[in-house]
Write a protein that holds these residues in place. Structure first.
Motif, mmCIF file in Angstrom:
data_model
loop_
_atom_site.group_PDB
_atom_site.id
_atom_site.type_symbol
_atom_site.label_atom_id
_atom_site.label_comp_id
_atom_site.label_asym_id
_atom_site.label_seq_id
_atom_site.Cartn_x
_atom_site.Cartn_y
_atom_site.Cartn_z
ATOM 1 N N ILE A 21 -33.401 -7.317 11.744
ATOM 2 C CA ILE A 21 -34.849 -7.364 11.489
ATOM 3 C C ILE A 21 -35.599 -7.920 12.690
ATOM 4 O O ILE A 21 -36.602 -7.341 13.134
ATOM 5 N N VAL A 22 -35.103 -9.008 13.263
ATOM 6 C CA VAL A 22 -35.735 -9.553 14.478
ATOM 7 C C VAL A 22 -35.747 -8.484 15.561
ATOM 8 O O VAL A 22 -36.748 -8.276 16.252
ATOM 9 N N SER A 23 -34.652 -7.779 15.682
ATOM 10 C CA SER A 23 -34.511 -6.756 16.722
ATOM 11 C C SER A 23 -35.558 -5.649 16.591
ATOM 12 O O SER A 23 -36.094 -5.168 17.594
ATOM 13 N N ARG A 24 -35.853 -5.252 15.366
ATOM 14 C CA ARG A 24 -36.847 -4.178 15.178
ATOM 15 C C ARG A 24 -38.222 -4.584 15.699
ATOM 16 O O ARG A 24 -38.909 -3.793 16.335
ATOM 17 N N PHE A 25 -38.629 -5.833 15.404
ATOM 18 C CA PHE A 25 -39.950 -6.273 15.855
ATOM 19 C C PHE A 25 -39.963 -6.538 17.356
ATOM 20 O O PHE A 25 -40.956 -6.262 18.036
ATOM 21 N N GLU A 26 -38.838 -7.012 17.894
ATOM 22 C CA GLU A 26 -38.719 -7.195 19.354
ATOM 23 C C GLU A 26 -38.832 -5.860 20.074
ATOM 24 O O GLU A 26 -39.580 -5.712 21.037
ATOM 25 N N LYS A 27 -38.071 -4.881 19.581
ATOM 26 C CA LYS A 27 -38.047 -3.575 20.251
ATOM 27 C C LYS A 27 -39.385 -2.859 20.135
ATOM 28 O O LYS A 27 -39.772 -2.099 21.016
ATOM 29 N N THR A 100 -37.966 2.566 7.434
ATOM 30 C CA THR A 100 -38.583 1.254 7.224
ATOM 31 C C THR A 100 -37.487 0.270 6.821
ATOM 32 O O THR A 100 -36.391 0.664 6.411
ATOM 33 N N ILE A 101 -37.802 -1.021 6.930
ATOM 34 C CA ILE A 101 -36.787 -2.044 6.624
ATOM 35 C C ILE A 101 -36.374 -1.962 5.153
ATOM 36 O O ILE A 101 -35.187 -1.926 4.826
ATOM 37 N N ARG A 102 -37.370 -1.899 4.247
ATOM 38 C CA ARG A 102 -37.014 -1.815 2.826
ATOM 39 C C ARG A 102 -36.404 -0.459 2.491
ATOM 40 O O ARG A 102 -35.517 -0.357 1.630
ATOM 41 N N GLY A 103 -36.853 0.582 3.162
ATOM 42 C CA GLY A 103 -36.293 1.915 2.939
ATOM 43 C C GLY A 103 -34.843 2.004 3.400
ATOM 44 O O GLY A 103 -34.035 2.706 2.793
ATOM 45 N N LYS A 111 -35.274 -7.705 -4.925
ATOM 46 C CA LYS A 111 -34.571 -8.074 -3.689
ATOM 47 C C LYS A 111 -34.956 -7.062 -2.613
ATOM 48 O O LYS A 111 -34.224 -6.109 -2.353
ATOM 49 N N ASN A 112 -36.116 -7.309 -2.001
ATOM 50 C CA ASN A 112 -36.616 -6.314 -1.039
ATOM 51 C C ASN A 112 -36.639 -6.820 0.405
ATOM 52 O O ASN A 112 -37.426 -6.376 1.225
ATOM 53 N N VAL A 113 -35.734 -7.744 0.692
ATOM 54 C CA VAL A 113 -35.287 -8.080 2.065
ATOM 55 C C VAL A 113 -36.278 -8.862 2.931
ATOM 56 O O VAL A 113 -35.879 -9.743 3.678
ATOM 57 N N ILE A 114 -37.559 -8.508 2.877
ATOM 58 C CA ILE A 114 -38.508 -9.102 3.824
ATOM 59 C C ILE A 114 -39.865 -9.324 3.179
ATOM 60 O O ILE A 114 -40.268 -8.555 2.291
#
Ligand code: RTP
Ligand code: MG
Length: 148
Positions: A21-27, A100-103, A111-114
């Motif tokens: 998840i951190v990686s997605r926002f960094e990238k 998407t992250i939840r997708g 339990k939707n992760v974020i």
């Protein structure tokens, strides 16, 4: 520059999704301003999700978000509030688009992760609830010249 509050929920931490998840926002090009692994007290959970306190799922929501550590973050960038919500996908993972992250990682609405702030007002409120001034770091990244 706009800031938002994002949080990997207890299911995401247990499933080793913090890095992904951190990686997605960094990238994407957003800048990390603050981040910490923490436990949420019942009081903080009830305050954070206060807008839902009359909803039938409120008790479950508070129990879930306090059931294990979360990874709380502040991210900065142009339109980061709305763009992060798009990157997260719909609240219910069954409706969240692939990519998407939840997708990609969720199945059920509970339990939707974020979590992500849904407006400038909630971003300001939530950042203030979770982060002290000294936990937010100001720094320049040369890379921003290649993004904005
Ligand atoms: P979040 O606040 O966690 O980022 O999620 P959201 O804005 O997409 O959705 P929101 O309407 O704020 O709901 C907060 C969380 O409550 C749980 N929920 N359960 N059982 C239900 O019908 C139901 N509806 C919502 C979800 O886990 C949602 O993330
Ligand atoms: Mg919400």
């Amino acid at each position: 520059m706009e800031r938002t509050f994002l949080m990997v929920k207890p299911d995401g931490v247990q499933r080793n999704l913090i890095g992904e998840i951190v990686s997605r926002f960094e990238k994407k090009g957003f800048q990390l301003v603050g981040g910490k692994l923490m436990s949420i007290s019942k009081e903080l959970a009830e305050e954070h999700y206060g807008e839902h306190k009359e909803r039938p799922f409120f008790g479950e929501l508070v129990d879930f978000i306090t059931s294990g550590p979360v990874f709380a973050m502040v991210w900065e960038g142009e339109n980061v509030i709305a763009t992060a919500r798009q990157m997260m996908g719909s609240t219910n993972p069954k409706d969240a688009a692939p990519g998407t992250i939840r997708g990609d990682f969720g199945i059920t609405v509970g339990k939707n992760v974020i979590h992500g702030s849904d407006s400038p007002a909630s971003a300001e409120r939530e950042i203030g609830l979770f982060f002290k001034e000294e936990e937010k770091v100001e720094y320049n990244k040369l890379m921003n010249e290649w993004i904005n």
